[in-house]
Design a protein around this motif. Structure first.
Motif, PDB file in Angstrom:
ATOM      1  N   GLN A 640       0.865  -1.173   0.000  1.00 15.06           N
ATOM      2  CA  GLN A 640       0.000   0.000   0.000  1.00 15.06           C
ATOM      3  C   GLN A 640       0.905   1.227   0.000  1.00 15.06           C
ATOM      4  OE1 GLN A 640      -2.246  -0.833   3.564  1.00 15.06           O
ATOM      5  NE2 GLN A 640      -3.831  -1.925   2.429  1.00 15.06           N
ATOM      6  N   THR A 641       0.939   1.903  -1.123  1.00 15.72           N
ATOM      7  CA  THR A 641       1.902   2.976  -1.346  1.00 15.72           C
ATOM      8  C   THR A 641       1.190   4.324  -1.358  1.00 15.72           C
ATOM      9  OG1 THR A 641       3.277   1.491  -2.662  1.00 15.72           O
ATOM     10  CG2 THR A 641       3.674   3.849  -2.913  1.00 15.72           C
ATOM     11  N   ALA A 642       1.664   5.254  -0.512  1.00 17.64           N
ATOM     12  CA  ALA A 642       1.158   6.632  -0.517  1.00 17.64           C
ATOM     13  C   ALA A 642       2.197   7.518  -1.190  1.00 17.64           C
ATOM     14  CB  ALA A 642       0.890   7.113   0.905  1.00 17.64           C
ATOM     15  N   PHE A 643       1.740   8.360  -2.105  1.00 17.06           N
ATOM     16  CA  PHE A 643       2.662   9.228  -2.836  1.00 17.06           C
ATOM     17  C   PHE A 643       2.162  10.673  -2.811  1.00 17.06           C
ATOM     18  CE2 PHE A 643      -0.226   7.187  -5.911  1.00 17.06           C
ATOM     19  CZ  PHE A 643      -0.846   8.303  -6.468  1.00 17.06           C
ATOM     20  N   ALA A 644       3.083  11.590  -3.046  1.00 15.13           N
ATOM     21  CA  ALA A 644       2.738  13.015  -3.114  1.00 15.13           C
ATOM     22  C   ALA A 644       3.893  13.754  -3.752  1.00 15.13           C
ATOM     23  CB  ALA A 644       2.454  13.582  -1.722  1.00 15.13           C
ATOM     24  N   ASN A 645       3.570  14.811  -4.466  1.00 14.08           N
ATOM     25  CA  ASN A 645       4.597  15.685  -5.016  1.00 14.08           C
ATOM     26  C   ASN A 645       4.800  16.896  -4.111  1.00 14.08           C
ATOM     27  OD1 ASN A 645       5.311  14.041  -7.118  1.00 14.08           O
ATOM     28  ND2 ASN A 645       3.963  15.005  -8.615  1.00 14.08           N
ATOM     29  N   ASP A 646       5.774  17.739  -4.469  1.00 15.69           N
ATOM     30  CA  ASP A 646       6.279  18.759  -3.549  1.00 15.69           C
ATOM     31  C   ASP A 646       5.215  19.709  -3.010  1.00 15.69           C
ATOM     32  OD1 ASP A 646       8.829  17.842  -3.584  1.00 15.69           O
ATOM     33  OD2 ASP A 646       9.549  19.206  -5.128  1.00 15.69           O
ATOM     34  N   TRP A 647       4.294  20.149  -3.837  1.00  8.16           N
ATOM     35  CA  TRP A 647       3.329  21.144  -3.387  1.00  8.16           C
ATOM     36  C   TRP A 647       2.292  20.504  -2.468  1.00  8.16           C
ATOM     37  CZ3 TRP A 647       3.284  25.588  -1.856  1.00  8.16           C
ATOM     38  CH2 TRP A 647       2.235  26.504  -1.968  1.00  8.16           C
ATOM     39  N   ALA A 648       2.036  19.217  -2.652  1.00 11.27           N
ATOM     40  CA  ALA A 648       1.096  18.506  -1.774  1.00 11.27           C
ATOM     41  C   ALA A 648       1.745  18.157  -0.446  1.00 11.27           C
ATOM     42  CB  ALA A 648       0.585  17.246  -2.465  1.00 11.27           C
ATOM     43  N   GLU A 649       3.012  17.799  -0.477  1.00  9.87           N
ATOM     44  CA  GLU A 649       3.742  17.418   0.739  1.00  9.87           C
ATOM     45  C   GLU A 649       5.218  17.724   0.529  1.00  9.87           C
ATOM     46  OE1 GLU A 649       4.585  13.372   3.371  1.00  9.87           O
ATOM     47  OE2 GLU A 649       2.805  13.498   2.101  1.00  9.87           O
ATOM     48  N   GLY A 650       5.737  18.637   1.315  1.00  6.48           N
ATOM     49  CA  GLY A 650       7.102  19.111   1.101  1.00  6.48           C
ATOM     50  C   GLY A 650       8.149  18.047   1.372  1.00  6.48           C
ATOM     51  N   LEU A 651       9.252  18.130   0.650  1.00 12.53           N
ATOM     52  CA  LEU A 651      10.403  17.265   0.901  1.00 12.53           C
ATOM     53  C   LEU A 651      11.661  18.113   1.067  1.00 12.53           C
ATOM     54  CD1 LEU A 651      11.891  14.632   1.191  1.00 12.53           C
ATOM     55  CD2 LEU A 651      11.919  14.385  -1.291  1.00 12.53           C
ATOM     56  N   GLY A 652      12.050  18.841   0.017  1.00 18.38           N
ATOM     57  CA  GLY A 652      13.268  19.639   0.096  1.00 18.38           C
ATOM     58  C   GLY A 652      13.169  20.793   1.072  1.00 18.38           C
ATOM     59  N   LEU A 653      11.959  21.254   1.382  1.00 20.75           N
ATOM     60  CA  LEU A 653      11.765  22.265   2.406  1.00 20.75           C
ATOM     61  C   LEU A 653      10.423  22.050   3.074  1.00 20.75           C
ATOM     62  CD1 LEU A 653      11.054  25.760   0.754  1.00 20.75           C
ATOM     63  CD2 LEU A 653      10.859  23.619  -0.455  1.00 20.75           C
ATOM     64  N   THR A 654      10.368  22.378   4.344  1.00 23.77           N
ATOM     65  CA  THR A 654       9.154  22.225   5.137  1.00 23.77           C
ATOM     66  C   THR A 654       8.560  23.599   5.384  1.00 23.77           C
ATOM     67  OG1 THR A 654      10.105  20.294   6.225  1.00 23.77           O
ATOM     68  CG2 THR A 654       8.192  21.299   7.265  1.00 23.77           C
ATOM     69  N   LEU A 655       7.270  23.742   5.067  1.00 24.88           N
ATOM     70  CA  LEU A 655       6.596  25.037   5.176  1.00 24.88           C
ATOM     71  C   LEU A 655       5.437  24.943   6.156  1.00 24.88           C
ATOM     72  CD1 LEU A 655       6.318  25.666   1.331  1.00 24.88           C
ATOM     73  CD2 LEU A 655       8.016  26.705   2.839  1.00 24.88           C
ATOM     74  N   SER A 656       5.087  26.085   6.740  1.00 24.53           N
ATOM     75  CA  SER A 656       3.846  26.180   7.498  1.00 24.53           C
ATOM     76  C   SER A 656       2.904  27.087   6.722  1.00 24.53           C
ATOM     77  CB  SER A 656       4.082  26.749   8.899  1.00 24.53           C
ATOM     78  OG  SER A 656       4.291  28.147   8.843  1.00 24.53           O
ATOM     79  N   GLU A 657       1.606  26.914   6.947  1.00 25.31           N
ATOM     80  CA  GLU A 657       0.616  27.710   6.227  1.00 25.31           C
ATOM     81  C   GLU A 657       0.452  29.092   6.834  1.00 25.31           C
ATOM     82  OE1 GLU A 657      -1.046  26.938   3.475  1.00 25.31           O
ATOM     83  OE2 GLU A 657      -0.185  24.948   3.254  1.00 25.31           O
TER      84      GLU A 657
END
Length: 771
Positions: A640-657
């Motif tokens: 069961q694989t969950a995936f996401a790209n950068d704008w959906a879930e950050g990787l290279g940087l972590t942001l707060s709303e």
């Protein structure tokens, strides 16, 4: 699935596969840059197996031999009542195990300095070796992209720090089979297509979880702002002077408060602090501290080097205490080096050598002796200090990574150039505590490296001992006096008993010690930086224009805060905003979802799924994987694989709303980072009379531009008359005096339309009598 457990009872790895229960099948949960967890239920009674022991080693493998998990049982298994058998009550045991990095997470992350402009692999190996060198093999650690600034947190376990390093460089770490690996995200791609049947469309669920954004505003940490030159007049009695603003100090953390401190009181040299190069065994520890018993006669071959590089920003104090040099000593003490440890590469340090049969120390700057030669007296113990001051606090810029069109790109990075003031001082510990330190050199260099390696000892032939070594960051303040005779000298900042002149509180109060009070007619100048919240706003003009088609507004704004990697300056915020725009303007970057498959190729977080459906291919990054043993024959492992790209879930940087509440939001957006003029780092007040301040901007004006002076900071620009004092087209200009206490702000501007200005003001504050 084959499951073996070594209960550390001498029986070795025992096969527990026959004891696996379908009521609680084995599940392996893998996360991106976090430890993996295996859980399951065992019926050990019928199999005649021992109850798994806490700390037992677990290995899970697929039927084809692929190792899926290695780790350790972290808590005692839980007994679950299953009924009554012929021998009485029957229990099954629920257990869980954490992957191999649990061994490192149980240990303390040592206090250390920041990794500066190193590859992610270098930072990760240094972190791992500090916690427990040799526990895991590291041949699978790839260097990867560089980290701008990474400061490990002592309050977090190894895996949390390792995860931050990996994420900052857009990579994935894992520990499997006692081997640590680090590889860029997307190194492994799984191509799945409905055309050849490898993609089961019914098992795929995708959604776009975030709207497009093409106007991005981000905030970061508190940063140094205006370059202040504040001037006071001494009268022979005033001991306390209050600065107009609180001087900037870096955020206090366990790491930054004291870059390095070693009292040399352990049984051996601390290899978590130092890298020792000593082929002749000339460096050791004794009751006197670090002992030096010579060298092999060659420069740079017997050294004690700090593992962490030193960022040359703000005010730094390098100190070697309780130092004795005896015999025919030769070498460099407390040296900063740009490049390999050779005297020619020494930026600053104390050069010890022989002169007329005596050991002397001489200030060393850029590989050459400067200042006063001091003879070390036999039997005397000294404290040697080097003070460094740079108007720039953050010399190494942060780097941010993102995946753009299927390739990982880095935004930002680099360094800030700046001049450096240098003072060498020496204190004889046999003298009275209020005896002023002896200043051997007080000067400046026009440029300096953003960071250097710190080498406490470079022994060609050094004999003697060092009681302790310390490097501290004291903030942005620097005090200089001009005596009535016109002589200038740096006022030494510290604590009473160190032979210094004054101390500065966090609130900007300068207190001069007895015997060091500014005399009548003495001009005291304090250089420091003010502070404000780092913030930047960038816009993608192409996206705005495309979204405006059809007559609707094309701007899509987003505001947030950069959490990791830390944005220490507005320049860092601009780099972060540029990285955000690289994916926030793409609808594909907002995609997230799940996919299920039975017995696919082994998938790990950080892999890429190339999903082709209906002739369209979308590449997505795997974030989480759960492997469930379906307890069938032949083997069925459900992924069961969950995936996401950068704008959906950050990787290279972590942001707060949520953007920082104290951020002053820019009114207009930049279309490219760094669209400003240089700051006036070297602006200075050349002279102050009762009628005018003579100012040297420190640089020539740009073509068609000049220097704008205002009474308040901000609101610079043509046609803005409020608070305007003057505009000068030449480097040297005069500001008329109006009152005893005056505040002026200066920025450079050019001849473009509209003109560009310096990012920050250079401020001139005075508290001087007027005519």
């Amino acid at each position: 699935m084959k499951l073996t457990i070594d209960n550390l009872d001498g029986a070795g790895a025992v096969d527990y596969s026959v004891a696996l229960c379908a009521a609680g099948p084995v599940k392996i949960a893998r996360g991106l840059n976090v430890p993996s967890v295996l859980s399951g239920m065992l019926d050990v009674s019928d199999a005649g197996l021992a109850v798994p022991a806490r700390r037992g080693r677990v290995v899970a493998a697929a039927a084809n031999g692929t190792v899926l998990f290695t780790g350790y049982i972290t808590t005692d298994p839980e007994a679950v009542y299953a009924g009554v058998g012929v021998k009485g009550a029957v229990y099954r045991y629920v257990f869980s195990a954490v992957s191999d990095e649990w061994l490192l997470d149980k240990q303390v992350v040592p206090l250390s300095g920041a990794g500066l402009a190193q590859s992610g692999g270098q930072v990760l190996e240094t972190l791992t070796n500090r916690v427990d060198a040799g526990l895991f093999t590291t041949t699978g650690v790839m260097n990867g992209l560089p980290v701008g600034v990474f400061e490990p947190a002592q309050t977090k376990p190894w895996s949390a720090n390792a995860g931050e390093v990996a994420s900052a460089t857009y990579a994935a770490y894992r520990v499997l089979g006692g081997a640590l690996s680090l590889q860029p995200a997307g190194t492994v791609t799984h191509a799945l297509s409905d055309g050849d049947g490898t993609l089961q469309v019914a098992a795929l669920k995708t959604s776009s979880v975030k709207e497009l954004a093409n106007d991005v505003t981000v905030s970061g940490e508190m940063e140094p702002a205006a370059y202040v030159t504040e001037t006071f007049a001494g009268d022979g009695t005033t001991t306390v002077f209050q600065l107009s603003e609180d001087p900037f100090r870096p955020k206090k953390t366990a790491n930054s408060a004291q870059f390095l401190l070693d009292s040399f009181d352990e049984s051996a040299i601390d290899t978590q602090i130092w890298q020792v190069t000593d082929p002749g065994s000339h460096l050791g520890l004794s009751a006197a501290g670090l002992t030096m018993t010579g060298g092999n006669g060659f420069d740079g071959q017997t050294t004690l080097t700090a593992i962490d590089a030193l960022e040359l920003g703000g005010s730094l104090v390098i100190e070697a205490g309780s130092l004795q040099l005896t015999g025919a000593s030769a070498g460099v003490v407390c040296g900063l080096y740009s490049g390999v440890t050779q005297s020619a590469n020494c930026f600053v340090g104390y050069n010890a050598r022989q002169s007329s049969g005596a050991t002397v120390v001489v200030p060393f700057v850029n590989g050459a002796e400067v200042g006063t030669v001091f003879t070390m007296l036999s039997g005397h113990t000294y404290t040697l200090r080097i003070r460094l001051h740079c108007v720039e606090m953050q010399r190494v810029l942060q780097a941010y990574c993102a995946m753009v069109n299927g390739a990982v790109e880095s935004f930002g990075g680099g360094s800030v150039s700046a001049p450096m003031s240098v003072v060498f001082e020496l204190q004889d510990l046999g003298a009275a505590s209020n005896t002023p330190a002896t200043v051997l050199y007080d000067g400046a260099v026009t440029s300096s490296s953003a960071s250097c390696s710190f080498v406490a000892v470079n022994s060609v032939q050094l004999f003697g001992s060092m009681g302790y070594c310390r490097v501290t960051q004291t903030g942005s303040a620097w005090v200089v006096s001009t005596l009535p005779s016109g002589t200038k000298m740096t006022r030494l900042i510290g604590v009473a008993g160190e032979g210094v002149d004054c101390k500065i509180s966090d609130a900007g109060k300068i207190t001069f010690f007895a015997g060091r009070v500014p005399v009548a007619g003495e001009i005291v100048t304090v250089l420091y930086r003010t502070q404000q919240r780092a913030v930047a706003r960038l816009q993608d003009a192409t996206s705005v224009a495309a979204e405006a088609a059809g007559g609707v507004p094309g701007t899509a704004q987003w505001l947030g805060k950069v959490l990791k990697p830390a944005a220490r300056s507005s320049m860092d915020c601009e780099s972060a905003a540029q990285a955000v725009l690289s994916f926030s303007t793409s609808r594909a970057a907002g995609v997230s979802g799940k996919y299920e498959a039975v017995n696919p190729a082994d998938v790990w977080p950080g892999d890429v799924l190339a999903l082709t459906s209906g002739g369209q291919t979308t590449s997505v990054i795997v974030r989480r994987v759960e492997i469930l043993d379906e307890m069938t024959c032949p083997e069925g492992l459900r992924y069961q694989t969950a995936f996401a790209n950068d704008w959906a879930e950050g990787l290279g940087l972590t942001l707060s709303e949520a953007i920082a509440a104290d951020a002053l939001l820019p009114q207009t957006a930049l279309t490219a980072p760094g669209n400003v003029l240089a700051n006036l780092q070297q602006l200075q007040v050349v002279s102050a009379t009762g009628t005018a301040l003579q100012v040297d901007a420190g640089t020539a004006p740009p073509a068609g531009g000049g220097f704008e002076v205002r009474r308040r900071d901000g609101d610079f620009g043509p046609g803005v008359d409020q608070d305007l004092v003057l505009r000068s087209p030449v480097r040297s200009f005069s500001i008329p005096r109006e009152a005893q206490v005056e505040h002026y702000y200066v920025r450079m501007y050019d001849g473009s339309t509209p003109p560009l200005y310096s990012r920050f003001s250079s401020a001139v504050f005075t508290d001087l009598p007027v005519s």
